[in-house]
Design an enzyme around this catalytic site. Sequence first.
Site, mmCIF file in Angstrom:
data_model
loop_
_atom_site.group_PDB
_atom_site.id
_atom_site.type_symbol
_atom_site.label_atom_id
_atom_site.label_comp_id
_atom_site.label_asym_id
_atom_site.label_seq_id
_atom_site.Cartn_x
_atom_site.Cartn_y
_atom_site.Cartn_z
ATOM 1 N N ASP A 102 7.136 -37.965 63.978
ATOM 2 C CA ASP A 102 7.001 -39.254 64.658
ATOM 3 C C ASP A 102 8.259 -39.570 65.452
ATOM 4 O O ASP A 102 8.734 -40.701 65.455
ATOM 5 C CB ASP A 102 6.703 -40.347 63.625
ATOM 6 C CG ASP A 102 6.170 -41.618 64.266
ATOM 7 O OD1 ASP A 102 5.672 -41.566 65.409
ATOM 8 O OD2 ASP A 102 6.255 -42.681 63.626
ATOM 9 N N VAL B 118 15.685 -56.951 60.688
ATOM 10 C CA VAL B 118 15.910 -56.270 61.974
ATOM 11 C C VAL B 118 14.718 -55.411 62.403
ATOM 12 O O VAL B 118 14.668 -54.939 63.528
ATOM 13 C CB VAL B 118 17.190 -55.397 61.981
ATOM 14 C CG1 VAL B 118 18.436 -56.261 61.921
ATOM 15 C CG2 VAL B 118 17.192 -54.383 60.847
ATOM 16 N N GLY B 119 13.802 -55.230 61.506
ATOM 17 C CA GLY B 119 12.654 -54.413 61.903
ATOM 18 C C GLY B 119 11.692 -54.196 60.770
ATOM 19 O O GLY B 119 11.925 -54.620 59.638
ATOM 20 N N GLU B 120 10.619 -53.544 61.128
ATOM 21 C CA GLU B 120 9.613 -53.221 60.126
ATOM 22 C C GLU B 120 9.204 -51.785 60.382
ATOM 23 O O GLU B 120 8.842 -51.425 61.505
ATOM 24 C CB GLU B 120 8.430 -54.177 60.260
ATOM 25 C CG GLU B 120 7.550 -54.171 59.067
ATOM 26 C CD GLU B 120 7.089 -55.583 58.667
ATOM 27 O OE1 GLU B 120 7.321 -56.541 59.425
ATOM 28 O OE2 GLU B 120 6.486 -55.692 57.592
ATOM 29 N N GLY B 121 9.323 -50.961 59.376
ATOM 30 C CA GLY B 121 9.002 -49.538 59.584
ATOM 31 C C GLY B 121 7.967 -49.059 58.598
ATOM 32 O O GLY B 121 7.299 -49.854 57.942
ATOM 33 N N THR B 122 7.885 -47.760 58.502
ATOM 34 C CA THR B 122 6.916 -47.112 57.634
ATOM 35 C C THR B 122 7.089 -47.533 56.184
ATOM 36 O O THR B 122 6.131 -47.705 55.454
ATOM 37 C CB THR B 122 7.128 -45.587 57.729
ATOM 38 O OG1 THR B 122 7.435 -45.266 59.077
ATOM 39 C CG2 THR B 122 5.901 -44.837 57.302
ATOM 40 N N TYR B 123 8.335 -47.657 55.779
ATOM 41 C CA TYR B 123 8.616 -47.978 54.386
ATOM 42 C C TYR B 123 8.423 -49.455 54.059
ATOM 43 O O TYR B 123 8.262 -49.830 52.924
ATOM 44 C CB TYR B 123 10.089 -47.670 54.081
ATOM 45 C CG TYR B 123 10.376 -46.242 53.722
ATOM 46 C CD1 TYR B 123 9.892 -45.703 52.544
ATOM 47 C CD2 TYR B 123 11.164 -45.455 54.544
ATOM 48 C CE1 TYR B 123 10.181 -44.404 52.194
ATOM 49 C CE2 TYR B 123 11.460 -44.158 54.202
ATOM 50 C CZ TYR B 123 10.973 -43.631 53.030
ATOM 51 O OH TYR B 123 11.265 -42.355 52.680
ATOM 52 N N LYS C 198 16.355 -51.146 53.403
ATOM 53 C CA LYS C 198 14.911 -50.963 53.575
ATOM 54 C C LYS C 198 14.242 -51.198 52.246
ATOM 55 O O LYS C 198 14.479 -50.468 51.288
ATOM 56 C CB LYS C 198 14.599 -49.531 54.011
ATOM 57 C CG LYS C 198 14.645 -49.332 55.476
ATOM 58 C CD LYS C 198 13.962 -48.015 55.817
ATOM 59 C CE LYS C 198 14.107 -47.723 57.284
ATOM 60 N NZ LYS C 198 13.315 -46.573 57.680
ATOM 61 N N LYS D 261 9.982 -53.617 55.232
ATOM 62 C CA LYS D 261 10.913 -54.402 56.061
ATOM 63 C C LYS D 261 12.331 -53.822 56.018
ATOM 64 O O LYS D 261 12.755 -53.278 55.006
ATOM 65 C CB LYS D 261 10.938 -55.841 55.554
ATOM 66 C CG LYS D 261 9.606 -56.570 55.756
ATOM 67 C CD LYS D 261 9.760 -58.052 55.450
ATOM 68 C CE LYS D 261 8.476 -58.814 55.722
ATOM 69 N NZ LYS D 261 7.513 -58.740 54.591
#
Length: 317
Positions: free
Chosen positions: A150, A25-30, A48, A32
Amino acid sequence: MDNGGTGTGAGAVSAMEAFEKLEKVGEGTYGKVYRARDKSTGKIVALKKTKLNEDEEGVPPTTLREISLLRMLSRDPHIVKLIDVKQGQNKEGRTVLYLVFEYMDCDVKKYIRSVRANGENIAPKIIKSLMYQLCKGVAFCHSHGVLHRDLKPHNLLMDTKTMMLKIADLGLARAYTVPMKKYTHEILTLWYRAPEVLLGATHYSTGVDMWSVACIFAELVTNQALFPGDSELQQLLHIFRLLGTPNEKLWPGVGKLVNWHEYPQWTAQPLSSAVPKLEEKGLHLLSEMLQYEPSKRISAKKAMEHPYFDDLDKTYL
Ligand code: AMP
């Protein structure tokens, strides 16, 4: 196993069998983020997978500290809930952490986009509720010495049925202590970045988050970013055009910030010119959040007491 209160359980190879990954569903700082199903309960969660430093054996203490901080912060109803942390090894034998969060079906960026696509505006009552929840979550972080740094529509998750808002991606948040530690100034997305960060201040504080909150507030009303800069200089110029070019009188000490130089001179415009649909009390609150001098910016806690929120039903918030 209890790693100093982080609760990272051993044996993630088997632990990961506890979840069925549904889709990314997304890709963040941590790393996938996946939507997944907890096989034992059937509950949908957000998983995550964290990237750990390749040189490290096991989980670095800084990561463990961040996780215990996240766990503590996620007690607040306006911060996305960290349900569990699973630790294990990937195929190459490296340590992998899976953070298990409650799943949220939307975020404020998607929400604004869908409203705009329909040629609509977000109802003033909804804006007020979302802003109150945002201030509440930010106040909770700040009261525990944590800056988000952020904040942006993309990492404000929402439940579109209940219109609950929850702050996510606290991955870059670090506890701050007094005296303030130095922070790199390469973290915030430009559009929500406070002027002191753009101007190279190394000692910044809770005001950086309040600036982002202000930008989000205006964007909820207009469906457009308030200061959509595409470079650090353009970002500053966007701000100066609306709020006036700062000087020593408007912002004592501004000339000493490392990135300060001479800029075109603009005089302040009324905020109503940029956010015409916002009611008077909302404009007042917005102006308190957009003070140049960071220490003069309204705190999240004070913002919650602002008359703008007087007519909001806070029973379920
Ligand atoms: P983040 O690392 O928090 O920035 O997450 C990256 C993206 O993954 C976000 O923009 C969301 O779209 C999605 N995401 C993160 N956390 C969740 C969650 N708890 N529920 C649903 N989607 C999430």
